[in-house]
Design an enzyme around this catalytic site. Sequence first.
Site, short mmCIF file in Angstrom:
data_model
loop_
_atom_site.label_atom_id
_atom_site.label_comp_id
_atom_site.label_asym_id
_atom_site.label_seq_id
_atom_site.Cartn_x
_atom_site.Cartn_y
_atom_site.Cartn_z
N HIS A 184 0.85 -1.20 0.00
CA HIS A 184 0.00 0.00 0.00
C HIS A 184 0.88 1.25 0.00
O HIS A 184 2.02 1.22 0.47
CB HIS A 184 -0.89 -0.05 1.26
CG HIS A 184 -1.69 1.19 1.46
ND1 HIS A 184 -1.27 2.23 2.26
CD2 HIS A 184 -2.89 1.56 0.96
CE1 HIS A 184 -2.18 3.19 2.24
NE2 HIS A 184 -3.17 2.80 1.46
N ASN A 186 1.31 3.71 1.75
CA ASN A 186 1.93 4.17 3.00
C ASN A 186 3.00 3.23 3.54
O ASN A 186 3.66 3.56 4.53
CB ASN A 186 0.86 4.32 4.09
CG ASN A 186 -0.02 5.53 3.87
OD1 ASN A 186 0.18 6.27 2.92
ND2 ASN A 186 -1.00 5.72 4.73
N LYS A 187 3.17 2.06 2.92
CA LYS A 187 4.11 1.10 3.48
C LYS A 187 5.55 1.45 3.07
O LYS A 187 5.77 2.28 2.19
CB LYS A 187 3.73 -0.31 3.02
CG LYS A 187 2.31 -0.74 3.45
CD LYS A 187 2.13 -0.72 4.96
CE LYS A 187 0.98 -1.53 5.50
NZ LYS A 187 -0.39 -1.07 5.24
N ASN A 188 6.53 0.76 3.66
CA ASN A 188 7.94 1.12 3.41
C ASN A 188 8.34 0.94 1.95
O ASN A 188 9.23 1.63 1.47
CB ASN A 188 8.87 0.31 4.31
CG ASN A 188 8.82 0.78 5.75
OD1 ASN A 188 7.81 1.35 6.17
ND2 ASN A 188 9.88 0.55 6.50
#
Length: 383
Positions: A184, A186-188
């Site tokens: 997603h 927002n993930k790293n």
Amino acid sequence: MSQTAVPFLPFVRPEIDEDTIQGVAEVLRSGWITTGPQNQRFEAALSEYFGGRPVRTFNSGTCTLEIGLRIAGVGPGDEVITTPASWVSTSNVILETGATPVFVDIDPLTRNIDLELVERAITPRTKAIIPVYLAGLPVDMDRLYAIAHAHKLRVIEDAAQALGSTWRGKRIGAIGDLVSFSFHANKNLTSIEGGALVLNDEDEATLAQKYRLQGITRTGFDGMDCDVLGGKFNLTDVAARVGLGQLPHLARFTDTRRALARAYFAAFDGGAAVKRGIGLPVADFEHGNWHMFQITLPLDALSITRGEFMARMKEHGIGTGVHYPAIHLFSLYRALGFREGMFPHAERYGASTVTLPLFTQMTEHDVARVVDATNQICEQYGK
Ligand SMILES: *Cc1c(COP(=O)(O)O)cnc(C)c1O
């Protein structure tokens, strides 16, 4: 001299390089934009990253987890032990399979599932455990797998936030049973939306492929069969190209996040917020990837609510987030019989946690700004 406006600092922002943007344009011009060669390259690159284990991609972390449960054979009548301190998809997927989610409380220090409580919650119907690595911090993996092996349970790791994290020097995903990641935005590491499942062998990988696309198997041009109930969970090549463009930067992303987290600890040290009882995360710089930097507010010692705190932060030009309200207190779960007081640590965390800005293009100056604002608000609204 006129004062220049300080730009708004969001709590997260993906870093996409020019090469990736060019690469996406090439995919779009190529004539093949859904699952194809980019996806194969992405799976191969991920498999290499995870020490050669088979990997299959999907179009969300949520369906990745659900397919992990199906591959583990979880279905009606089974119990799956998990944590109420997570994104709601962690337990929604258990309900999707017809199994029963069994929540146990978190360890208030790590904010992760308490493995002692996991062991106590095991019944003859328990089929699997879904641990969650909040903010990328893994649980004690030795203990987790000792419990799983002793009780013959499957583990579907919700490692949505833990790409780049390690346990005793080994990458999360390179060890363990079924390991689920999310890409997603927002993930790293992001592919805009997406996910990947690390599997044990080629049989599981074949099954994952079937669940990904309607349960279809093909043998040559003439033969087609459908023998399991699959869905539509494949990742597009546009998304896969975004993910591929992120992978070479992953080590730097993790290093930058660790440095920013260190800067947070240094900046908070001895300040007003800490004196008033703000809670900081565990300072683990060995295992976690610092997916988030989360504080807990001392709501009893403040005259404002968490929502008001976040609004004051916004006035200071700083974005914040809430990850996550306790799952068992959502209406869907209350209707299953869950109530306040059942998991007090998860409830306290869920009601008081605030996610501060942490992303790769942030600077230590930004960190100082966030901590100054937090200190000021805690002073101003301290009881
Ligand atoms: C992001 C996340 C998910 C879901 O991933 P999506 O790609 O948004 O479906 C599940 N569990 C946790 C802990 C997450 O952080």
